[in-house]
Each structure stands twice: as structure tokens, then as C-alpha cells.
Write a protein that holds these residues in place. Structure first.
Motif, PDB file in Angstrom:
ATOM      1  N   GLU A  40       0.811  -1.212   0.000  1.00 21.62           N
ATOM      2  CA  GLU A  40       0.000   0.000   0.000  1.00 21.62           C
ATOM      3  C   GLU A  40       0.849   1.268   0.000  1.00 21.62           C
ATOM      4  OE1 GLU A  40      -3.132   0.317  -0.457  1.00 21.62           O
ATOM      5  OE2 GLU A  40      -3.757  -1.782  -0.334  1.00 21.62           O
ATOM      6  N   ALA A  41       2.171   1.112   0.063  1.00 24.38           N
ATOM      7  CA  ALA A  41       3.054   2.287  -0.044  1.00 24.38           C
ATOM      8  C   ALA A  41       3.021   2.869  -1.451  1.00 24.38           C
ATOM      9  CB  ALA A  41       4.481   1.916   0.352  1.00 24.38           C
ATOM     10  N   ARG A  42       2.354   2.174  -2.383  1.00 22.83           N
ATOM     11  CA  ARG A  42       2.175   2.730  -3.729  1.00 22.83           C
ATOM     12  C   ARG A  42       1.271   3.958  -3.690  1.00 22.83           C
ATOM     13  NH1 ARG A  42      -0.194  -2.497  -6.473  1.00 22.83           N
ATOM     14  NH2 ARG A  42      -1.337  -2.337  -4.505  1.00 22.83           N
ATOM     15  N   ASP A  43       0.498   4.114  -2.609  1.00 24.60           N
ATOM     16  CA  ASP A  43      -0.360   5.284  -2.447  1.00 24.60           C
ATOM     17  C   ASP A  43       0.522   6.452  -2.000  1.00 24.60           C
ATOM     18  OD1 ASP A  43      -2.234   7.222  -1.784  1.00 24.60           O
ATOM     19  OD2 ASP A  43      -3.642   5.795  -0.911  1.00 24.60           O
ATOM     20  N   THR A  44       1.109   7.118  -2.968  1.00 27.01           N
ATOM     21  CA  THR A  44       2.098   8.154  -2.682  1.00 27.01           C
ATOM     22  C   THR A  44       1.513   9.304  -1.892  1.00 27.01           C
ATOM     23  OG1 THR A  44       3.049   7.574  -4.828  1.00 27.01           O
ATOM     24  CG2 THR A  44       3.929   9.525  -3.736  1.00 27.01           C
ATOM     25  N   ALA A  45       0.247   9.654  -2.177  1.00 25.89           N
ATOM     26  CA  ALA A  45      -0.389  10.748  -1.442  1.00 25.89           C
ATOM     27  C   ALA A  45      -0.489  10.423   0.041  1.00 25.89           C
ATOM     28  CB  ALA A  45      -1.772  11.026  -2.030  1.00 25.89           C
ATOM     29  N   LEU A  46      -0.813   9.179   0.362  1.00 24.38           N
ATOM     30  CA  LEU A  46      -0.910   8.759   1.761  1.00 24.38           C
ATOM     31  C   LEU A  46       0.459   8.829   2.434  1.00 24.38           C
ATOM     32  CD1 LEU A  46      -2.540   7.505   4.115  1.00 24.38           C
ATOM     33  CD2 LEU A  46      -2.022   5.257   3.135  1.00 24.38           C
ATOM     34  N   CYS A  47       1.492   8.309   1.771  1.00 24.60           N
ATOM     35  CA  CYS A  47       2.845   8.336   2.348  1.00 24.60           C
ATOM     36  C   CYS A  47       3.306   9.766   2.598  1.00 24.60           C
ATOM     37  CB  CYS A  47       3.825   7.628   1.423  1.00 24.60           C
ATOM     38  SG  CYS A  47       3.543   5.866   1.223  1.00 24.60           S
ATOM     39  N   GLN A  48       3.052  10.630   1.632  1.00 22.92           N
ATOM     40  CA  GLN A  48       3.489  12.012   1.775  1.00 22.92           C
ATOM     41  C   GLN A  48       2.742  12.706   2.914  1.00 22.92           C
ATOM     42  OE1 GLN A  48       2.741  14.823  -1.442  1.00 22.92           O
ATOM     43  NE2 GLN A  48       4.888  15.432  -1.348  1.00 22.92           N
ATOM     44  N   ALA A  49       1.454  12.407   3.051  1.00 20.20           N
ATOM     45  CA  ALA A  49       0.673  13.012   4.131  1.00 20.20           C
ATOM     46  C   ALA A  49       1.183  12.557   5.496  1.00 20.20           C
ATOM     47  CB  ALA A  49      -0.804  12.657   3.961  1.00 20.20           C
ATOM     48  N   ILE A  50       1.577  11.275   5.618  1.00 16.59           N
ATOM     49  CA  ILE A  50       2.123  10.765   6.877  1.00 16.59           C
ATOM     50  C   ILE A  50       3.437  11.472   7.199  1.00 16.59           C
ATOM     51  CG2 ILE A  50       3.107   8.742   8.020  1.00 16.59           C
ATOM     52  CD1 ILE A  50       1.089   7.034   6.438  1.00 16.59           C
ATOM     53  N   ALA A  51       4.309  11.599   6.191  1.00 20.68           N
ATOM     54  CA  ALA A  51       5.604  12.259   6.405  1.00 20.68           C
ATOM     55  C   ALA A  51       5.408  13.711   6.837  1.00 20.68           C
ATOM     56  CB  ALA A  51       6.442  12.177   5.131  1.00 20.68           C
ATOM     57  N   ARG A  52       4.469  14.402   6.200  1.00 22.15           N
ATOM     58  CA  ARG A  52       4.201  15.790   6.591  1.00 22.15           C
ATOM     59  C   ARG A  52       3.639  15.853   8.001  1.00 22.15           C
ATOM     60  NH1 ARG A  52       2.014  16.671   1.280  1.00 22.15           N
ATOM     61  NH2 ARG A  52      -0.042  16.274   2.162  1.00 22.15           N
ATOM     62  N   GLY A  53       2.808  14.862   8.354  1.00 19.71           N
ATOM     63  CA  GLY A  53       2.169  14.874   9.666  1.00 19.71           C
ATOM     64  C   GLY A  53       3.140  14.753  10.821  1.00 19.71           C
ATOM     65  N   VAL A  54       4.284  14.083  10.602  1.00 21.58           N
ATOM     66  CA  VAL A  54       5.277  13.939  11.675  1.00 21.58           C
ATOM     67  C   VAL A  54       6.541  14.763  11.402  1.00 21.58           C
ATOM     68  CG1 VAL A  54       4.439  11.673  12.392  1.00 21.58           C
ATOM     69  CG2 VAL A  54       6.188  11.824  10.604  1.00 21.58           C
ATOM     70  N   ARG A  55       6.571  15.457  10.260  1.00 21.63           N
ATOM     71  CA  ARG A  55       7.663  16.354   9.898  1.00 21.63           C
ATOM     72  C   ARG A  55       9.032  15.667   9.915  1.00 21.63           C
ATOM     73  NH1 ARG A  55       5.994  22.044  12.955  1.00 21.63           N
ATOM     74  NH2 ARG A  55       3.953  22.251  11.949  1.00 21.63           N
ATOM     75  N   ILE A  56       9.084  14.519   9.230  1.00 23.37           N
ATOM     76  CA  ILE A  56      10.341  13.773   9.106  1.00 23.37           C
ATOM     77  C   ILE A  56      10.548  13.457   7.625  1.00 23.37           C
ATOM     78  CG2 ILE A  56      11.590  11.660   9.715  1.00 23.37           C
ATOM     79  CD1 ILE A  56      10.025  11.545  12.292  1.00 23.37           C
ATOM     80  N   ALA A  57      11.785  13.597   7.162  1.00 21.42           N
ATOM     81  CA  ALA A  57      12.110  13.285   5.761  1.00 21.42           C
ATOM     82  C   ALA A  57      11.768  11.831   5.468  1.00 21.42           C
ATOM     83  CB  ALA A  57      13.588  13.538   5.498  1.00 21.42           C
ATOM     84  N   ALA A  58      11.313  11.568   4.247  1.00 22.25           N
ATOM     85  CA  ALA A  58      10.858  10.219   3.911  1.00 22.25           C
ATOM     86  C   ALA A  58      11.254   9.828   2.504  1.00 22.25           C
ATOM     87  CB  ALA A  58       9.334  10.142   4.062  1.00 22.25           C
ATOM     88  N   GLN A  59      11.264   8.519   2.277  1.00 29.59           N
ATOM     89  CA  GLN A  59      11.496   8.000   0.934  1.00 29.59           C
ATOM     90  C   GLN A  59      10.758   6.676   0.790  1.00 29.59           C
ATOM     91  OE1 GLN A  59      15.886   7.322   1.288  1.00 29.59           O
ATOM     92  NE2 GLN A  59      15.395   5.302   0.466  1.00 29.59           N
TER      93      GLN A  59
END
Length: 246
Positions: free
Chosen positions: A185-204
Motif C-alpha cells: 500500500e506504499a504505492r499510495d504516494t499521497a498517503l505516504c506524503q501526508a504521513i511524512a508531513r504529519g510527523v515532519r520527518i524526511a521520507a522516501q
């Protein structure tokens, strides 16, 4: 069936304690897998939990100076989202969150008044477009999380923030430097990006197959585009790299 991993030693009221991370699987589940292997005439060589396999798949990231770095792996699956925090390749925290892709699909089906499989196809098609637009392994720019995913997003964020606060309290000198998203489900890029923004940590987006030579001698793999990151193959890849024991 239990597996335990040492986390740290600490003192309280003059006594020393060992904190361990314990994971359990129902014996009937394990027996079912063993029976299946035997019916397929396969000989089990080892048995490992998903968190162990995740760290094995990305073991190369812990080489050299990275051994002390704190990384948070977020495995978004169909039924659960698993959080694994590691210092280098040593696991210090693990948690299962009962909110994941199926929750979003059910919400989308209700929102669009369609059945579950139709909603799943809509999500898969949308995720593929986001991934194609982004390229590489970094989380791509994508639209805000959809209405259907917001409730699931909030559930994941609430539990993730609790996990990060616990880690910060236990290891105040180890700031988590990066989130790595894995799982189908990490293919849902919008969801991953929203999680990263929510905790303010760099992600890939993690790609466990990045170091492998891509062979097409027998044609394209059905349903797998080897030119794109394959976060859903993290656990299988990690099991392939795991020791024949456990």
C-alpha cells in the motif's frame, strides 16, 4: 510462538532490568504455514517475523557510519500498518496499527457507492499514476490525501506519533532521521506524503530490489514493473537474505 529481541538495559530503584521487544504468532498459524510447505514438498529452512525480514532487506543501509542512525520503517499493508524503529540494523521498537489499505478501500467504496474490488482498482490505478509522475525512490509530489483516506491517515498518525514520542523518551540522543515507506500500500504516494508531513520527518519509498540486476530473459514479470520501486517485495526479499534458522 514467540520471538524476543533485546532493546536496552536500565536501572530502577537500584535494580537492573532488561527491556525486550517480544513478538508472538498463533501456533495454529505457524503450523498452517509448515503444513503448506510440506504439501508443496518444500523443506522449511528458517522462520522469521516480518520486522526481522524488513531489516534484513535494508541491511546494507546500516553499513559504516549509518550503524548509529535511527530509521523508522512504515510497512503499509492491506490489513495492518507496521512500525519498526531501528538503530542501524538493530530493532528497538515495533508496533502493529490496525489501519491500512483495506480501510481506505472500504471508505472509497462507500463514498463512490461501488463494491470493494472496484474501489481497489480505482486506488491502484491512481497510485500507479502518482508513482509514474514521481520516479526514483523519493516520495513524489502528489495531491492531498483523499476524503476516503483521511480517517485512516489520522489513525495511523495518532499511533505513529505515540511511537515516536516513546522512542524519543527512551533514546533522547537518537533523533529519527528518516522514514522509509514499504509494503504494497506504499504505492499510495499521497498517503505516504501526508504521513511524512504529519510527523515532519524526511521520507522516501523503499525499494528492496534496487541492488539486484534486473533480468528480462524470460519476459516481463506479470504485474511487476521492475523499472519502478517495489516496496511490496520488502518482506520476501528480507526472508531470502535471512539466515536458515530461527
Amino acid at each position: 510462538v514467540l520471538r524476543h529481541y533485546p532493546v536496552r538495559q536500565f536501572s530502577r530503584e537500584g535494580l537492573k532490568f532488561n527491556e525486550v521487544l517480544c513478538m508472538a504468532a498463533g501456533r495454529e498459524v505457524v503450523t498452517g504455514y509448515l503444513d503448506l510447505a510440506h504439501r508443496l514438498k518444500l523443506e522449511p529452512a528458517g522462520m522469521h517475523g516480518e520486522p526481522h525480514a524488513i531489516l534484513k532487506a535494508f541491511e546494507h543501509l546500516a553499513a559504516g557510519d549509518a550503524e548509529r542512525r535511527a530509521t523508522c520503517y512504515i510497512d503499509i499493508g492491506a490489513a495492518t500498518t507496521k512500525v519498526v524503529i531501528a538503530h542501524g540494523n538493530r530493532m528497538v521498537f515495533g508496533k502493529s496499527i490496525h489501519a491500512a489499505g483495506d480501510n481506505i478501500t472500504r471508505s472509497l467504496a462507500k463514498e463512490r457507492e461501488c463494491d470493494f474490488m472496484d474501489a481497489h482498482r480505482m486506488r491502484t490505478a491512481g497510485s500507479a499514476r502518482f508513482a509514474a509522475r514521481g520516479g526514483g525512490t523519493a516520495v513524489a509530489e502528489a495531491p492531498e490525501a483523499s476524503t476516503a483516506s483521511r480517517a485512516t491517515l489520522e489513525m495511523i498518525l495518532d499511533e505513529l506519533r505515540l511511537s515516536l514520542r516513546y522512542h524519543a523518551a527512551v533514546f533522547p540522543d537518537r533523533r529519527i532521521e528518516k522514514l522509509i515507506f514499504i509494503g504494497g500500500e506504499a504505492r499510495d504516494t499521497a498517503l505516504c506524503q501526508a504521513i511524512a508531513r504529519g510527523v515532519r520527518i524526511a521520507a522516501q519509498l523503499g525499494d528492496p530490489l534496487a541492488r539486484l540486476e534486473r533480468s528480462r530473459a524470460d519476459g516481463e514479470a506479470d504485474g511487476v514493473d521492475l523499472d519502478e520501486p517495489q516496496p511490496g517485495w520488502t518482506v520476501p526479499m528480507g526472508l531470502c537474505l535471512s539466515e536458515a534458522a530461527g
